[in-house]
Design a protein around this motif. Structure first.
Motif, PDB file in Angstrom:
ATOM      1  N   UNK A   1       0.576  -1.034  -0.181  1.00  0.00           N
ATOM      2  CA  UNK A   1      -0.029   0.371  -0.153  1.00  0.00           C
ATOM      3  C   UNK A   1       0.630   1.155  -0.129  1.00  0.00           C
ATOM      4  N   UNK A   2       0.228   1.937  -1.228  1.00  0.00           N
ATOM      5  CA  UNK A   2       1.723   3.896  -1.053  1.00  0.00           C
ATOM      6  C   UNK A   2       0.910   4.680  -0.209  1.00  0.00           C
ATOM      7  N   UNK A   3       1.393   6.070   0.437  1.00  0.00           N
ATOM      8  CA  UNK A   3       0.561   7.104   0.120  1.00  0.00           C
ATOM      9  C   UNK A   3       1.220   8.071  -0.562  1.00  0.00           C
ATOM     10  N   UNK A   4       0.792   8.588  -2.126  1.00  0.00           N
ATOM     11  CA  UNK A   4       1.404   9.280  -3.495  1.00  0.00           C
ATOM     12  C   UNK A   4       2.327   8.565  -3.553  1.00  0.00           C
ATOM     13  N   UNK A   5       2.662   7.829  -3.884  1.00  0.00           N
ATOM     14  CA  UNK A   5       3.048   6.660  -4.017  1.00  0.00           C
ATOM     15  C   UNK A   5       4.230   5.959  -3.241  1.00  0.00           C
ATOM     16  N   UNK A   6       4.871   6.696  -1.892  1.00  0.00           N
ATOM     17  CA  UNK A   6       5.456   5.446  -1.289  1.00  0.00           C
ATOM     18  C   UNK A   6       5.168   5.006  -0.395  1.00  0.00           C
ATOM     19  N   UNK A   7       5.821   3.632  -0.531  1.00  0.00           N
ATOM     20  CA  UNK A   7       5.030   2.470   0.067  1.00  0.00           C
ATOM     21  C   UNK A   7       4.705   3.102   2.058  1.00  0.00           C
ATOM     22  N   UNK A   8       3.804   2.442   2.422  1.00  0.00           N
ATOM     23  CA  UNK A   8       3.573   3.095   3.493  1.00  0.00           C
ATOM     24  C   UNK A   8       5.107   2.340   4.459  1.00  0.00           C
ATOM     25  N   UNK A   9       5.651   2.611   5.464  1.00  0.00           N
ATOM     26  CA  UNK A   9       5.999   2.190   6.206  1.00  0.00           C
ATOM     27  C   UNK A   9       7.420   2.886   6.355  1.00  0.00           C
ATOM     28  N   UNK A  10       7.818   4.134   5.765  1.00  0.00           N
ATOM     29  CA  UNK A  10       8.272   4.157   5.052  1.00  0.00           C
ATOM     30  C   UNK A  10       8.630   6.177   5.485  1.00  0.00           C
ATOM     31  N   UNK A  11       7.887   6.539   6.363  1.00  0.00           N
ATOM     32  CA  UNK A  11       7.410   7.645   6.912  1.00  0.00           C
ATOM     33  C   UNK A  11       8.210   8.058   7.641  1.00  0.00           C
ATOM     34  N   UNK A  12       8.387   7.341   9.006  1.00  0.00           N
ATOM     35  CA  UNK A  12       8.895   8.229  10.177  1.00  0.00           C
ATOM     36  C   UNK A  12      10.070   7.649  10.319  1.00  0.00           C
ATOM     37  N   UNK A  13      10.418   6.484  11.204  1.00  0.00           N
ATOM     38  CA  UNK A  13      11.679   6.312  11.961  1.00  0.00           C
ATOM     39  C   UNK A  13      12.326   4.966  11.431  1.00  0.00           C
ATOM     40  N   UNK A  14      10.809   4.238  11.608  1.00  0.00           N
ATOM     41  CA  UNK A  14      11.044   2.618  11.392  1.00  0.00           C
ATOM     42  C   UNK A  14       8.886   1.967  11.325  1.00  0.00           C
ATOM     43  N   UNK A  15       9.041   1.418  10.727  1.00  0.00           N
ATOM     44  CA  UNK A  15       7.565   0.701   9.789  1.00  0.00           C
ATOM     45  C   UNK A  15       7.853  -0.675  10.135  1.00  0.00           C
ATOM     46  N   UNK A  16       6.558  -1.287   9.964  1.00  0.00           N
ATOM     47  CA  UNK A  16       6.958  -2.606  10.430  1.00  0.00           C
ATOM     48  C   UNK A  16       5.606  -3.930   9.552  1.00  0.00           C
ATOM     49  N   UNK A  17       5.845  -4.785   9.116  1.00  0.00           N
ATOM     50  CA  UNK A  17       5.488  -5.490   8.338  1.00  0.00           C
ATOM     51  C   UNK A  17       4.963  -6.669   9.032  1.00  0.00           C
ATOM     52  N   UNK A  18       3.947  -7.040   8.949  1.00  0.00           N
ATOM     53  CA  UNK A  18       3.223  -9.009   9.591  1.00  0.00           C
ATOM     54  C   UNK A  18       3.998  -9.669   7.588  1.00  0.00           C
ATOM     55  N   UNK A  19       4.066 -10.935   8.209  1.00  0.00           N
ATOM     56  CA  UNK A  19       3.774 -12.546   7.270  1.00  0.00           C
ATOM     57  C   UNK A  19       2.678 -12.886   8.274  1.00  0.00           C
ATOM     58  N   UNK A  20       1.972 -12.807   9.206  1.00  0.00           N
ATOM     59  CA  UNK A  20       0.992 -13.838   9.523  1.00  0.00           C
ATOM     60  C   UNK A  20       0.450 -14.696   8.453  1.00  0.00           C
ATOM     61  N   UNK A  21      -0.222 -15.490   9.060  1.00  0.00           N
ATOM     62  CA  UNK A  21      -1.206 -16.119   7.523  1.00  0.00           C
ATOM     63  C   UNK A  21      -2.369 -15.979   7.620  1.00  0.00           C
ATOM     64  N   UNK A  22      -2.276 -14.844   8.130  1.00  0.00           N
ATOM     65  CA  UNK A  22      -4.015 -14.128   7.168  1.00  0.00           C
ATOM     66  C   UNK A  22      -3.613 -12.959   6.358  1.00  0.00           C
ATOM     67  N   UNK A  23      -2.520 -13.034   6.576  1.00  0.00           N
ATOM     68  CA  UNK A  23      -2.146 -11.234   5.733  1.00  0.00           C
ATOM     69  C   UNK A  23      -1.878 -11.445   4.325  1.00  0.00           C
ATOM     70  N   UNK A  24      -1.407 -10.508   3.291  1.00  0.00           N
ATOM     71  CA  UNK A  24      -1.342 -10.676   2.029  1.00  0.00           C
ATOM     72  C   UNK A  24      -0.519 -11.641   1.375  1.00  0.00           C
ATOM     73  N   UNK A  25       0.886 -11.626   1.867  1.00  0.00           N
ATOM     74  CA  UNK A  25       1.596 -12.812   2.010  1.00  0.00           C
ATOM     75  C   UNK A  25       2.296 -12.772   3.317  1.00  0.00           C
TER      76      UNK A  25
END
Ligand SMILES: *Cc1c(COP(=O)(O)O)cnc(C)c1O
Length: 384
Positions: free
Chosen positions: A191-215
């Motif tokens: 997901x992107x905000x104005x073309x930039x990937x979410x998680x990159x706007x602050x000090x650190x961003x967190x993703x999850x790869x749990x079984x129910x997530x997109x991948x």
């Protein structure tokens, strides 16, 4: 009453029992897992860990990405890296999955719950600004809560169901009030905000790869950085803070065993090869839903906010009121279409009910009305 909706969803998925969100394996998953087993590199060393981190950094545009065992411990690590300490306060949403608040609590810090936006379901810059105007005070470059006397160290917006929050405005507010911005982007890979990937706007961003997530990697998480040095520190802390040496065991910090095993990273590499395809598929499902619900009275389909590209991780509808929400849940689940309400608000859970919060007007509106509807990728399985 909702029979036409049940029928539409069953037809869309071509199934008589439709789950909410299940993983999809159509690529190199088995091949890469076998490579791990054949080479014996199933655990904490192996090439898939490095490859997954590099591939994800390229995919997101992060300077560097660091894998973790879960999104929850990636969030815990993110709090530490943001300098959150015991008895600090952290501004976040009551409308989130429990992991956000658990990570704050592991540090011994306290969440403060601020309202979400009507158009994003995520943390509202207007509400944060209003709260800070009433309670915030900056002294010696640090923000304090005038009511509790505690330091307010960070702000953690969450991109609900993959829909980006108004992150640029939040970043500007954090800058003005000396708060560290940490994005819980667990739901918003791609997901992107104005073309930039979410998680990159602050000090650190967190993703999850749990079984129910997109991948998925089975279980797993990731930290995204713009700052090479901070990423290196994260790598060090998530791998027991061991000083690299061929045979000596020396550690220079309290470290954590938060490193993702190679077999999970192998799964991640295979899944990432199809991520864009999955997102395109999820967006086509969302388009079909949007078109269908246009003609349904009293049920509103939630669409991506302005300036945003959403992965539509979990599709959501807004019912007329709480009673309609309950009836919708009952009827769909009774008839083979799995749906579930949005999370119980954090501010209503026993561990967090004492925490400070604002009026949470939109938050409560959504809690009473939102239901998630089936959202799995619809690409056909390949038989092997
Ligand atoms: C999934 C999720 C997480 C992380 O969960 P893990 O299962 O630990 O990977 C964190 N925050 C939110 C909002 C989530 O949806």
């Amino acid at each position: 009453m909702y029979q036409n909706i049940v029928n539409f969803i069953k037809e869309l998925y071509g199934q008589d029992n439709v789950p909410l969100s299940v993983p999809k394996f159509i690529g190199n998953e088995k091949k890469y897992l076998n490579m791990c087993i054949d080479t014996t590199f199933v655990s904490s060393v192996g090439k898939f860990v490095d490859r997954f981190e590099n591939d994800m950094a390229v995919y997101t545009g992060a300077k560097r990405a660091v894998v973790c065992v879960s999104g929850t411990n990636a969030l815990h690590m993110a709090m530490m890296l943001a300098g959150v300490e015991r008895e600090d306060e952290v501004l976040t949403q009551a409308l989130t999955f429990i992991a956000t608040c658990n990570a704050i609590s592991y540090i011994g810090a306290h969440p403060v719950f601020i309202d979400v936006d009507k158009h994003t379901m995520g943390l509202s810059p207007d509400a944060v600004k209003a709260w800070l105007a009433e309670y915030g005070e900056v002294r010696n470059g640090q923000c304090y809560n005038k009511k509790t006397g505690r330091r307010v160290k960070a702000c953690v917006p969450m991109h609900t169901f993959g829909h980006p929050v108004r992150i640029e405005e939040l970043a500007a507010i954090c800058e003005e009030w000396s708060l560290e911005l940490v994005e819980d982007a667990a739901e918003s890979i791609g997901s992107k905000y104005k073309g930039k990937h979410t998680g990159l706007f602050g000090k650190v961003g967190v993703l999850s790869f749990n079984g129910n997530k997109t991948i998925t990697t089975g279980g797993g998480g990731m930290l995204l950085f713009n700052d090479e040095e901070l990423a290196a520190l994260a790598k060090h802390l998530t791998t027991q803070a061991k000083i690299p040496h061929r045979w000596e065991f020396r550690h220079d910090h309290i470290g954590y065993n938060y490193r993702m095993p190679n077999i999970n990273a192998a799964l991640g590499c295979a899944q990432l090869e199809h991520l864009d395809e999955y997102i395109a598929d999820k967006r086509s499902t969302a388009t079909a839903y949007a078109e269908f619900f246009k003609h349904i009275e009293d049920v509103q389909f939630f669409t991506e906010p302005e300036h945003c590209f959403s992965n539509y991780w979990l599709n959501a509808v807004i019912l007329k009121d709480h009673e309609a929400q309950q009836n919708f849940l009952q009827e769909t689940n009774d008839h083979g279409v799995m749906t579930r309400p949005i999370w119980e608000l954090m501010s209503r859970l026993p561990m967090f009910e004492h925490c400070q919060h604002d009026k949470l007007e939109n938050t409560i509106f959504f809690a009473d009305r939102v239901v998630n509807i089936p959202s799995s990728v619809r690409i056909a399985d390949v038989q092997s």
